[in-house]
Write an enzyme that holds these catalytic residues in place. Structure first.
Site, PDB file in Angstrom:
ATOM      1  N   CYS A 165      40.125  38.403  48.431  1.00  0.00           N
ATOM      2  CA  CYS A 165      39.732  39.673  49.065  1.00  0.00           C
ATOM      3  C   CYS A 165      40.294  39.757  50.481  1.00  0.00           C
ATOM      4  O   CYS A 165      40.499  40.837  51.000  1.00  0.00           O
ATOM      5  CB  CYS A 165      38.216  39.815  49.068  1.00  0.00           C
ATOM      6  SG  CYS A 165      37.383  38.404  49.785  1.00  0.00           S
ATOM      7  N   GLU A 203      29.697  42.772  49.050  1.00  0.00           N
ATOM      8  CA  GLU A 203      30.922  42.143  49.571  1.00  0.00           C
ATOM      9  C   GLU A 203      32.062  42.693  48.724  1.00  0.00           C
ATOM     10  O   GLU A 203      32.188  42.340  47.552  1.00  0.00           O
ATOM     11  CB  GLU A 203      30.837  40.612  49.439  1.00  0.00           C
ATOM     12  CG  GLU A 203      29.679  39.969  50.180  1.00  0.00           C
ATOM     13  CD  GLU A 203      29.862  39.965  51.692  1.00  0.00           C
ATOM     14  OE1 GLU A 203      30.969  40.292  52.154  1.00  0.00           O
ATOM     15  OE2 GLU A 203      28.888  39.652  52.401  1.00  0.00           O
TER      16      GLU A 203
HETATM   17  P1  NAD Z   1      34.411  43.805  39.498  1.00  0.00           P
HETATM   18  O1  NAD Z   1      33.799  44.794  40.417  1.00  0.00           O
HETATM   19  O2  NAD Z   1      35.186  44.289  38.351  1.00  0.00           O
HETATM   20  O3  NAD Z   1      33.281  42.838  38.869  1.00  0.00           O
HETATM   21  C1  NAD Z   1      32.443  42.071  39.682  1.00  0.00           C
HETATM   22  C2  NAD Z   1      31.178  41.731  38.904  1.00  0.00           C
HETATM   23  O4  NAD Z   1      30.437  42.920  38.670  1.00  0.00           O
HETATM   24  C3  NAD Z   1      31.412  41.106  37.543  1.00  0.00           C
HETATM   25  O5  NAD Z   1      30.480  40.075  37.345  1.00  0.00           O
HETATM   26  C4  NAD Z   1      31.171  42.262  36.590  1.00  0.00           C
HETATM   27  O6  NAD Z   1      30.743  41.866  35.298  1.00  0.00           O
HETATM   28  C5  NAD Z   1      30.050  42.975  37.312  1.00  0.00           C
HETATM   29  N1  NAD Z   1      29.905  44.395  36.939  1.00  0.00           N
HETATM   30  C6  NAD Z   1      30.884  45.270  36.613  1.00  0.00           C
HETATM   31  N2  NAD Z   1      30.350  46.491  36.389  1.00  0.00           N
HETATM   32  C7  NAD Z   1      29.016  46.387  36.581  1.00  0.00           C
HETATM   33  C8  NAD Z   1      27.925  47.301  36.489  1.00  0.00           C
HETATM   34  N3  NAD Z   1      28.110  48.581  36.176  1.00  0.00           N
HETATM   35  N4  NAD Z   1      26.675  46.841  36.767  1.00  0.00           N
HETATM   36  C9  NAD Z   1      26.482  45.545  37.112  1.00  0.00           C
HETATM   37  N5  NAD Z   1      27.476  44.621  37.196  1.00  0.00           N
HETATM   38  C10 NAD Z   1      28.725  45.043  36.933  1.00  0.00           C
HETATM   39  O7  NAD Z   1      35.278  42.849  40.424  1.00  0.00           O
HETATM   40  P2  NAD Z   1      36.247  41.674  39.984  1.00  0.00           P
HETATM   41  O8  NAD Z   1      37.453  42.274  39.373  1.00  0.00           O
HETATM   42  O9  NAD Z   1      35.487  40.646  39.219  1.00  0.00           O
HETATM   43  O10 NAD Z   1      36.622  41.022  41.406  1.00  0.00           O
HETATM   44  C11 NAD Z   1      37.674  41.459  42.197  1.00  0.00           C
HETATM   45  C12 NAD Z   1      37.165  42.304  43.331  1.00  0.00           C
HETATM   46  O11 NAD Z   1      36.201  41.582  44.079  1.00  0.00           O
HETATM   47  C13 NAD Z   1      38.250  42.663  44.332  1.00  0.00           C
HETATM   48  O12 NAD Z   1      38.129  44.015  44.685  1.00  0.00           O
HETATM   49  C14 NAD Z   1      37.966  41.774  45.526  1.00  0.00           C
HETATM   50  O13 NAD Z   1      38.396  42.277  46.759  1.00  0.00           O
HETATM   51  C15 NAD Z   1      36.482  41.681  45.470  1.00  0.00           C
HETATM   52  N6  NAD Z   1      36.035  40.484  46.162  1.00  0.00           N
HETATM   53  C16 NAD Z   1      35.400  40.627  47.356  1.00  0.00           C
HETATM   54  C17 NAD Z   1      35.022  39.498  48.066  1.00  0.00           C
HETATM   55  C18 NAD Z   1      34.322  39.606  49.378  1.00  0.00           C
HETATM   56  O14 NAD Z   1      33.768  38.600  49.822  1.00  0.00           O
HETATM   57  N7  NAD Z   1      34.298  40.740  50.037  1.00  0.00           N
HETATM   58  C19 NAD Z   1      35.299  38.233  47.553  1.00  0.00           C
HETATM   59  C20 NAD Z   1      35.953  38.148  46.338  1.00  0.00           C
HETATM   60  C21 NAD Z   1      36.312  39.272  45.632  1.00  0.00           C
END
Ligand code: NAD
Length: 523
Positions: free
Chosen positions: A281, A247
């Site tokens: 998002c 997502e």
């Molecule tokens: P992010 O991708 O930075 O982090 C998300 C999660 O992934 C965190 O828990 C982080 O610790 C983990 N993570 C980061 N690198 C990783 C790796 N290499 N391996 C495993 N886990 C890892 O995102 P964010 O800044 O926390 O959230 C914002 C983003 O999320 C925005 O782009 C937003 O659009 C998206 N989002 C999407 C939805 C949806 O339903 N489509 C909903 C909410 C947020």
């Protein structure tokens, strides 16, 4: 200075500690101890042991546990709201409605719907396979790894958890390191609701912890987060053939036709763009308004934006940003647009933003075009860029001109026209005369297309996505052989006649039976 707020992790005696800060007040609210990579193997051992117990329970019993969880959430809603508020800086109304209420509603939906969504389903068997019956069975996958972001830290952890649990899976959650106290709260809530030990475990930490958890070989990964991280996760999962749901991000368009209810569209645009300080998002991140109403629409929009209250009290509309890094992203995109000729119609110029201040006054920006980052990249802040359009074709082309495809909205008093426009939008979700809200209907699957993500959860498909589907056919086993088995001698022409008579231009039941008998006679 922007960026000083989350200065972590801090090194402790036995590893890292993640400090949680209230972004609205810049005060420390707690600390979470990092789950070290050495601990990951033990977590999977516990999860797999608990799987034996949890998956062995009848579905009705798992639903009984979810019902207890729902009642716990209702009892503890104020405490949960306080923790979400303190962790994210969002307003209490948003914490209550978009996080707590949504989760409670999803659990209630699962209680009612899971017996239907996950029951064994009989399907038709074609005449060519005569004598057999067919059905689909849903079984748990095993241990599901859920990785969640910081913008809706409660909802985006809890809904996948409960969908995975009802199917009989055990769960390891890795919440965002930006909002670690929500992970601790979730652990406590499952304990309070009386869930068996080890069914839900929480691993604290950042990308290294997430990577170690993927290396631990979960049976499924449900990831919510950014596109770059989604790509890393998909790559790591592919190396191990772990199935995933991703997502990801959005740059959602809102199209307002001249026949729309303008007052409603103005209010919808404000809420769609600025709720949760735009860190959604599915925020409205691009607004296209038909030229003939553009001037009137803009006047009202700017006037109404001026009435919004920013702060943390119960009366306030817009809270703070959650993550200082995101403030920098927003600033950079707004500056890029202004440098390329965009005009600030409302809000404070980024040159005047106080460093370290996490409240961004909602920004309305005109004179934008698709060369600017503000119209192409996810902004994730309270920024509403607006363009005028002349024809429906132009509006749809602009809306589809994006790497993303998460949600979109069309505003018109002619619902048929709205439906036709929506049919031409490349998007995982769409709303007519409202914004974002598909995600709040637990009956609807939720997922994005293009860089919006891969796969879906919510709805029946959500519960099913956390399950293995086994397709089963049953034969009574009384016949000595089957028509398609060896020997093939003399069967080719009879099969060709069967195909012609059953699927060809001159369909004939009599010829079909004759061909079928010829084949069976060859056994
Ligand atoms: P992010 O991708 O930075 O982090 C998300 C999660 O992934 C965190 O828990 C982080 O610790 C983990 N993570 C980061 N690198 C990783 C790796 N290499 N391996 C495993 N886990 C890892 O995102 P964010 O800044 O926390 O959230 C914002 C983003 O999320 C925005 O782009 C937003 O659009 C998206 N989002 C999407 C939805 C949806 O339903 N489509 C909903 C909410 C947020």
């Amino acid at each position: 200075m922007i960026g000083k707020i989350k200065d972590w992790p801090n090194e402790g005696e036995n590893g890292m500690r993640w400090t949680a800060t209230n972004p609205a007040t810049n005060t420390v609210i707690g600390e979470a101890e990092e789950t070290l990579p050495e601990a990951v193997e033990g977590m999977y051992t516990v999860a797999r042991r608990s799987f034996g117990v949890w998956a062995g329970l009848p579905l009705s019993e798992r639903i009984r546990y979810l019902c207890k969880l729902r009642l716990t959430l209702v009892e503890e809603m104020n405490k949960i709201v306080e923790m979400i508020k303190a962790s994210t800086g969002k307003t209490a109304v948003e914490a209550l409605t978009t996080e707590v209420m949504t989760v409670i509603d999803s659990i209630s939906h699962i209680e009612q719907r899971a017996p239907l969504a996950l029951r064994t389903k009989k399907v038709k068997t074609p005449i060519t396979l005569m004598g057999k019956s067919s059905y689909i069975e849903y079984k748990p996958r095993g241990t599901v790894l859920i990785i969640s972001p910081w913008n809706f830290p409660f909802q985006l952890s809890m809904i996948p958890i409960v969908e995975a649990l009802v199917g009989g899976n055990t769960v390891i959650l890795k919440p965002s390191e930006v909002t670690p106290m929500i992970g601790i709260l979730i652990e406590q809530l499952f304990e309070q609701a009386g869930f068996p030990e080890g069914v839900v475990q929480v691993a604290h930490g950042g990308k290294d912890t997430g990577a170690a958890l993927i290396e631990g070989q979960p049976d499924y990964i449900h990831f919510t987060g950014s596109v770059p991280t989604g790509k890393i996760i998909q790559t790591e999962a592919a190396k191990r053939l772990i199935p995933t749901t991703l997502e990801l991000g959005g740059k959602d368009p809102m199209i307002v036709f001249a026949d729309a209810n303008i007052e409603r569209a103005v209010q919808g645009a404000l809420w769609g763009a600025f709720n949760n300080s735009g860190q959604v998002c599915m925020s409205v991140e691009r607004l296209y308004v038909e030229k003939s109403i553009y001037a009137e629409f803009m006047d009202r929009l700017v006037q109404e934006a001026g009435r919004l209250k920013q702060g943390t009290s119960l009366e306030d509309d817009i809270g703070s940003m959650t993550f200082s890094k995101q403030v920098r992203v927003v600033k950079e995109q707004v500056e890029d647009a202004l440098n390329k000729g965009a005009v600030l119609a409302a809000g404070k110029h980024p040159d005047k933003w106080e460093e370290g201040h996490m409240f961004i006054q909602p920004l309305i920006i005109t004179n934008v075009d698709h060369r600017m980052k503000i119209m192409r990249e996810e902004t994730f802040g309270p920024v509403l860029p607006i363009m005028a359009f002349e024809t429906e074709e132009e509006a749809l082309a602009l809306a589809n001109d994006s790497r993303f495809g998460l949600n979109a909205s069309v505003w018109t008093s002619d619902i048929e026209r709205g439906k036709q426009a929506v049919s031409r939008l490349v998007t995982g979700n769409a709303v007519i005369n409202d914004v974002i809200i598909t995600v709040a209907n637990p009956y609807l699957p939720y997922g994005g297309v293009k860089e919006g993500g891969i796969g879906a959860y919510h709805g029946d498909v959500g519960m099913q996505s956390f399950c293995i589907q086994t397709s089963i056919m049953v034969d009574k086993g009384t016949k000595l052989s089957e028509v398609n088995w060896f020997p093939y001698e003399g069967k080719y022409e009879a099969f060709a006649e069967l195909i012609r008579s059953f699927w060809g231009r001159k369909r004939s039941w009599r010829s079909f039976l004759r061909a079928y008998r010829r084949i069976t006679a060859k056994k």
